[in-house]
Scaffold this active site. Structure first.
Site, PDB file in Angstrom:
ATOM      1  N   CYS A   1       0.818  -1.226   0.000  1.00 44.38           N
ATOM      2  CA  CYS A   1       0.000   0.000   0.000  1.00 44.38           C
ATOM      3  C   CYS A   1       0.847   1.270   0.000  1.00 44.38           C
ATOM      4  O   CYS A   1       0.321   2.364  -0.197  1.00 44.38           O
ATOM      5  CB  CYS A   1      -0.945  -0.001   1.192  1.00 44.38           C
TER       6      CYS A   1
ATOM      7  N   HIS B   1      -3.527   6.894   2.108  1.00 41.45           N
ATOM      8  CA  HIS B   1      -3.902   5.560   1.642  1.00 41.45           C
ATOM      9  C   HIS B   1      -5.306   5.251   2.150  1.00 41.45           C
ATOM     10  O   HIS B   1      -5.608   5.467   3.331  1.00 41.45           O
ATOM     11  CB  HIS B   1      -2.884   4.546   2.168  1.00 41.45           C
TER      12      HIS B   1
ATOM     13  N   ASN C   1     -10.317  -0.814  -0.203  1.00 38.42           N
ATOM     14  CA  ASN C   1      -8.868  -0.621  -0.085  1.00 38.42           C
ATOM     15  C   ASN C   1      -8.207  -1.271  -1.297  1.00 38.42           C
ATOM     16  O   ASN C   1      -8.177  -2.489  -1.412  1.00 38.42           O
ATOM     17  CB  ASN C   1      -8.397  -1.263   1.233  1.00 38.42           C
TER      18      ASN C   1
END
Ligand code: COA
Length: 336
Positions: free
Chosen positions: A121, A257, A288
């Site tokens: 990520c 993020h 996500n």
């Protein structure tokens, strides 16, 4: 004798952003039965209402290609102007050759430098920092940085800890030279003693053993990751602001993020961001998407708030490793 050369560019900036969201929208109601959960629980714990899953005709490369074409077209450059491609991904299903080489071949510029980053990520922000340095040093002129994931291929739909979180998509930026400072110094690092907190297991070697069955899926110690993100990442974000000469009061946008809405809200509170800072909350409808989440959220925020074009933003990525990277940026100007 000492080397003699000059560094031609003192600054770089993000010229444009593009994104690709898979067409299949998956509401929580489609996830809950297999993990004995509820729409209410998922919304409350993660802020996610729906996410996108790629279909069989949507691959890491097809999604990266769509996002890249949009970013290049918005930059006013052509594919032949791009001399380096960095792809951040953990879900390209080949160890080698890289996703970046397949992408640049399909974009039609097979001579550009191309490589992938495995920083989960944080991968996109790692890529932005590297692209900025490549341009400032004169090694590259225009760099395409892509974050792309098809996490639905590597998530167990029966795992209560991950099935509702991870999703698919792609985002891309073109980074080029600039007269003024457009990308601040990157604050990056690892907390590798916690590398077990997010794992993709079993390994390919384990699966090669005769009679073995299975598939590498992501598993996560949810509470460990949650605590790390909430307590450790706000100071990183504040440091990235500080080294770029900004403060929470002078910042226009915060694009973290898109891990989880509670993490985003806790970070904003801990950083004491004033109301004037626009906060990207794309996780609500995109889930996500790991390396893709920051550029997808940037694209969504600029679509919603066109007045933010050319304004300052703080981007931060964090995840498996555990690794992180953050930098202040000037958001791209509105495409002509
Ligand atoms: N649906 C419904 N209930 C669930 C559930 C699910 N998917 N997963 C766990 N539960 C239940 C547990 O059984 C437990 O019930 P109990 O209290 O009756 O025993 C309760 O919820 C709490 O379980 P826990 O595992 O402690 O959940 P949590 O509060 O830590 O929430 C996450 C789980 C994943 C939402 C949370 O840990 C989190 O947000 N972590 C960060 C994840 C993240 O953002 N990762 C991305 C980083 S890149």
């Amino acid at each position: 004798m000492a080397l003699t050369f000059t560094t031609p560019n003192s600054h770089s900036r993000i010229l444009s952003v593009g994104a690709y969201r898979p067409s299949r929208i998956i509401p929580n109601s489609e996830i809950v039965d297999r993990i004995d959960s509820s729409d209410e629980w998922i919304r409350e714990r993660s802020g996610i209402e729906s996410r996108r899953f790629a279909g069989p005709d949507e691959s890491v490369i097809s999604m990266a290609l769509a996002a890249s074409k949009q970013a290049i077209s918005r930059s006013g450059l052509s594919v032949s102007d791009i001399d380096a491609v960095i792809v951040a991904t953990i879900t390209y299903p080949f160890q080698t050759p890289s996703a970046a080489t397949e992408l640049i071949m399909k974009l039609g510029n097979p001579k550009a430098a191309a490589f992938d980053i495995s920083a989960a990520c944080a991968g996109f922000c790692y890529g932005v920092g590297m692209a900025a340095d490549l341009i400032r040093s004169g090694t590259a002129t225009n760099v395409l940085v892509v974050g792309v994931e098809k996490l639905s291929d590597f998530t167990d739909p029966d795992d209560r800890g991950t099935a509702f979180i991870f999703a698919d998509g792609a985002g891309a930026v073109v980074i080029g030279k600039s007269e003024s400072a457009g990308i601040g110094p990157m604050i990056w690092g690892s907390d590798a003693e916690s590398r077990d907190a997010i794992l993709m297991t079993p390994s390919w070697i384990d699966l090669k053993a005769p009679g073995s069955v299975g598939w590498p899926d992501i598993s996560m110690q949810g509470q460990t990751v949650f605590r790390w993100a909430v307590y450790q990442m706000a100071p990183v974000a504040l440091k990235a602001l500080d080294v770029a000469g900004l403060t929470p009061e002078t910042l226009a946008a915060f694009i973290p993020h898109q891990a989880n809405m509670r993490i985003i809200d806790a970070m904003a509170k801990s950083m004491k961001l004033p109301e004037s800072v626009a906060i990207a909350r794309d996780v609500r409808v995109s889930g996500n998407t790991s390396a893709a989440s920051v550029p997808i959220a940037m694209d969504a925020l600029l679509a919603e708030r066109p007045d933010l074009h050319g304004k300052s933003a703080l981007i931060i990525g964090f995840g498996a490793g555990l690794v992180y990277a953050a930098q202040a940026i000037e958001l791209p100007q509105a495409p002509k």
